[in-house]
Design a protein around this motif. Structure first.
Motif, PDB file in Angstrom:
ATOM      1  N   LEU A  32       0.832  -1.198   0.000  1.00 39.40           N
ATOM      2  CA  LEU A  32       0.000   0.000   0.000  1.00 39.40           C
ATOM      3  C   LEU A  32       0.871   1.254   0.000  1.00 39.40           C
ATOM      4  O   LEU A  32       0.559   2.248  -0.672  1.00 39.40           O
ATOM      5  CB  LEU A  32      -0.926  -0.006   1.222  1.00 39.40           C
ATOM      6  N   ALA A  33       1.982   1.209   0.738  1.00 37.94           N
ATOM      7  CA  ALA A  33       2.895   2.358   0.767  1.00 37.94           C
ATOM      8  C   ALA A  33       3.474   2.617  -0.635  1.00 37.94           C
ATOM      9  O   ALA A  33       3.609   3.769  -1.057  1.00 37.94           O
ATOM     10  CB  ALA A  33       4.015   2.119   1.771  1.00 37.94           C
ATOM     11  N   LEU A  34       3.783   1.548  -1.371  1.00 36.08           N
ATOM     12  CA  LEU A  34       4.303   1.704  -2.725  1.00 36.08           C
ATOM     13  C   LEU A  34       3.265   2.342  -3.644  1.00 36.08           C
ATOM     14  O   LEU A  34       3.599   3.149  -4.515  1.00 36.08           O
ATOM     15  CB  LEU A  34       4.733   0.337  -3.284  1.00 36.08           C
ATOM     16  N   ILE A  35       1.984   1.973  -3.433  1.00 33.00           N
ATOM     17  CA  ILE A  35       0.913   2.565  -4.247  1.00 33.00           C
ATOM     18  C   ILE A  35       0.758   4.042  -3.916  1.00 33.00           C
ATOM     19  O   ILE A  35       0.659   4.894  -4.801  1.00 33.00           O
ATOM     20  CB  ILE A  35      -0.419   1.806  -4.010  1.00 33.00           C
ATOM     21  N   LYS A  36       0.726   4.371  -2.623  1.00 24.40           N
ATOM     22  CA  LYS A  36       0.525   5.759  -2.210  1.00 24.40           C
ATOM     23  C   LYS A  36       1.688   6.649  -2.621  1.00 24.40           C
ATOM     24  O   LYS A  36       1.511   7.848  -2.850  1.00 24.40           O
ATOM     25  CB  LYS A  36       0.330   5.825  -0.694  1.00 24.40           C
ATOM     26  N   GLN A  37       2.887   6.060  -2.704  1.00 22.13           N
ATOM     27  CA  GLN A  37       4.058   6.833  -3.126  1.00 22.13           C
ATOM     28  C   GLN A  37       4.140   6.979  -4.642  1.00 22.13           C
ATOM     29  O   GLN A  37       5.005   7.683  -5.160  1.00 22.13           O
ATOM     30  CB  GLN A  37       5.334   6.162  -2.600  1.00 22.13           C
ATOM     31  N   GLY A  38       3.208   6.308  -5.362  1.00 26.95           N
ATOM     32  CA  GLY A  38       3.215   6.396  -6.816  1.00 26.95           C
ATOM     33  C   GLY A  38       4.187   5.450  -7.478  1.00 26.95           C
ATOM     34  O   GLY A  38       4.373   5.492  -8.694  1.00 26.95           O
ATOM     35  N   LYS A  39       4.802   4.570  -6.722  1.00 25.28           N
ATOM     36  CA  LYS A  39       5.766   3.628  -7.287  1.00 25.28           C
ATOM     37  C   LYS A  39       5.065   2.452  -7.966  1.00 25.28           C
ATOM     38  O   LYS A  39       5.659   1.769  -8.813  1.00 25.28           O
ATOM     39  CB  LYS A  39       6.718   3.138  -6.197  1.00 25.28           C
ATOM     40  N   LEU A  40       3.821   2.195  -7.558  1.00 22.28           N
ATOM     41  CA  LEU A  40       2.954   1.248  -8.253  1.00 22.28           C
ATOM     42  C   LEU A  40       1.744   2.037  -8.725  1.00 22.28           C
ATOM     43  O   LEU A  40       0.975   2.544  -7.899  1.00 22.28           O
ATOM     44  CB  LEU A  40       2.523   0.104  -7.334  1.00 22.28           C
TER      45      LEU A  40
END
Length: 496
Positions: A32-40
């Protein structure tokens, strides 16, 4: 997992097997952190659960549960035969370097505005000192805790009483069994004339006050109480946008003549009193002022909130009965609590009022607290019905009177030149005025360094009231602890 970017992203995930949080939830947090950071990004395909499991040395089921958790939250979408994707509803986020990528630390600042200036600060302090001359607490070692435990256990096993309500909600005003037992107890001990329909169970006096302010006080209403008073209560008035007016307190309680002057000029909605032992000064409201106050309420139509927080502890003679016992006009709302009789940790209180007021307060209570603890209420009812509470109070009263006498003797003999007080007729504290040369804030700090808690007196100061006085509680300390506490104060005050 063919993409080197995904290998890098998922390979950088660090999980903590010793954490209390389940591994699959930790993994979900990291994705979820990767999604929120825009990395996913939106609609991006994720590696298969098998590939992630191999990369992180996890059981495949753990990865599957992490994906399912994020699907349930709406962050991921899964399609049979195609795989798992970041939801198309997730907006495109431009990656940026965050100050911290840790997901284990809580947020310190909200992302939305807070109008904190509209509210008074309500600081609290939990003392860890071994000794304490507190604001007036009981000694829990005297409390009937074993009897309460047995009664509570009985309620949990007594299906004939709890079933079928045990598995569902109950009445917001409290369990009938408790209200009936409490009504009988109050009628016998305080001269009240109630039925169970006149009672609402609360989690303590402050909750009762908050309910009354929420349900009966409108912005701009005038509310009157004695000065000095209980600031936590006064903050409830402010929270309700009421216009709070303080009136003086002398050796006979609140000065009712001053109240009349206010009533003749302004419409008063409610008057708050602690007539048995005024908080914080411990003085009792004289009988003539009680009668005058009831007459004023009838004449001007204001509510009297009678907080009888320590009715059960009176040493010199039988206490005056509450105002509500003489109220034949339905002007008084009476609040009480077993927290001051047994322990502050024991959150059982009540309001007594006319039936239509109880109905109105119950309706308001539903917005705050669907109901109280009916099991605890019923356990308390058992102790009321079998006489346990009466026997306990009789025993505690004798112990507290002995402690009061010993403590007052110590104040006279050891601190006579620097303190002034009147031996309280009841209650659990001595309202003590210190010589002006003594800085109570400094004394409080120095005493705490020696493992003794006393108030710094700031809660009793007002713009027009600045006595150098604090409440010194004696009931919660043993004779030996009281002697040690006074010796510490003496050593600090006379150290020069």
């Amino acid at each position: 997992m063919s993409s080197p970017i995904l290998i890098s992203l998922f390979g950088g995930i660090k999980l903590n097997p010793s954490s209390d949080r389940a591994i699959y939830l930790q993994l979900a947090d990291m994705i979820l952190a990767l999604i929120k950071q825009g990395k996913l990004g939106s609609d991006q395909k994720l590696p298969s659960s098998r590939a992630v499991a191999d990369l992180l040395s996890l059981n495949r089921l753990t990865v599957t549960k992490a994906y399912a958790e994020l699907q349930m939250q709406g962050w991921l979408e899964s399609f049979v035969g195609k795989g798992t994707f970041v939801s198309t509803h997730v907006p495109e986020i431009q990656p940026k370097q965050l100050k911290s990528t840790s997901t284990t630390k809580g947020q310190k600042q909200a992302g939305f505005a807070l109008d904190s200036k509209s509210y008074r600060k309500n600081p609290f302090f939990v003392s860890t000192a071994r000794l304490h001359l507190d604001h007036g607490y009981p000694d829990p070692t005297l409390a009937p805790l074993k009897e309460l435990y047995r009664a509570y256990r009985t309620q949990l096993s007594c299906e004939s009483r709890l079933y079928p309500r045990f598995g569902s909600y109950g009445q917001p005003d409290g369990a009938d069994f408790y209200k009936e037992a409490l009504s009988k107890y109050l009628n016998e001990t305080r001269g009240l004339k109630t039925t169970h329909r006149n009672i609402l169970s609360t989690r303590g006096t402050i909750m009762g006050i908050n309910l009354v302010c929420s349900a009966l006080i409108k912005p701009g209403d005038v509310v009157v109480s004695g000065i000095p008073g209980w600031q936590r209560l006064e903050h409830n008035f402010i929270h309700s946008w009421a216009n709070h007016i303080g009136i003086p307190v002398d050796e006979n309680g609140i000065v009712v003549d001053e109240l009349r002057k206010i009533c003749e000029k302004r419409k008063v909605r409610m008057v708050y009193i602690t007539p048995h032992h005024h908080y914080p000064t411990t003085v009792s409201l004289s009988i003539d002022r009680r009668l005058e106050l009831l007459a004023l309420a009838k004449e001007f139509g204001f509510i009297i909130f009678e907080d009888d927080y320590d009715f059960d502890f009176h040493y010199n003679h039988r206490p005056l009965l509450p105002l509500i016992s003489a109220d034949d006009q339905g002007m008084v709302i009476y609040g009480g609590s077993f927290s001051k009789s047994i322990s502050p940790a024991f959150r059982v209180g009540y309001l007594v009022a006319p039936e239509n007021v109880i109905e109105h307060l119950s309706n308001t209570r539903m917005l705050l607290d669907r109901q109280g603890d009916h099991i605890l209420d019923n356990a308390m009812a058992e102790l009321l019905n079998d006489g346990t509470i009466t026997r306990y109070l009789r025993k505690a009263l004798a112990v507290y009177e002995k402690r009061r006498n010993h403590f007052c003797d110590l104040l006279r003999s050891e601190l006579n030149n620097v303190v002034d007080f009147v031996v309280p007729e009841g209650g659990m504290t001595v309202w003590t005025t210190f010589d002006k040369s003594i800085n109570l804030s400094e004394l409080s700090t120095q005493a705490y360094e020696k493992n003794l808690y006393i108030s710094d007196g700031l809660v009793h100061k007002y713009p027009d009231y600045d006595e150098n006085a604090i409440r010194l509680g004696f009931a919660s300390s043993t004779i030996e602890e009281l002697s040690e506490s006074v010796n510490i104060l003496k050593s600090l005050i006379f150290k020069g």
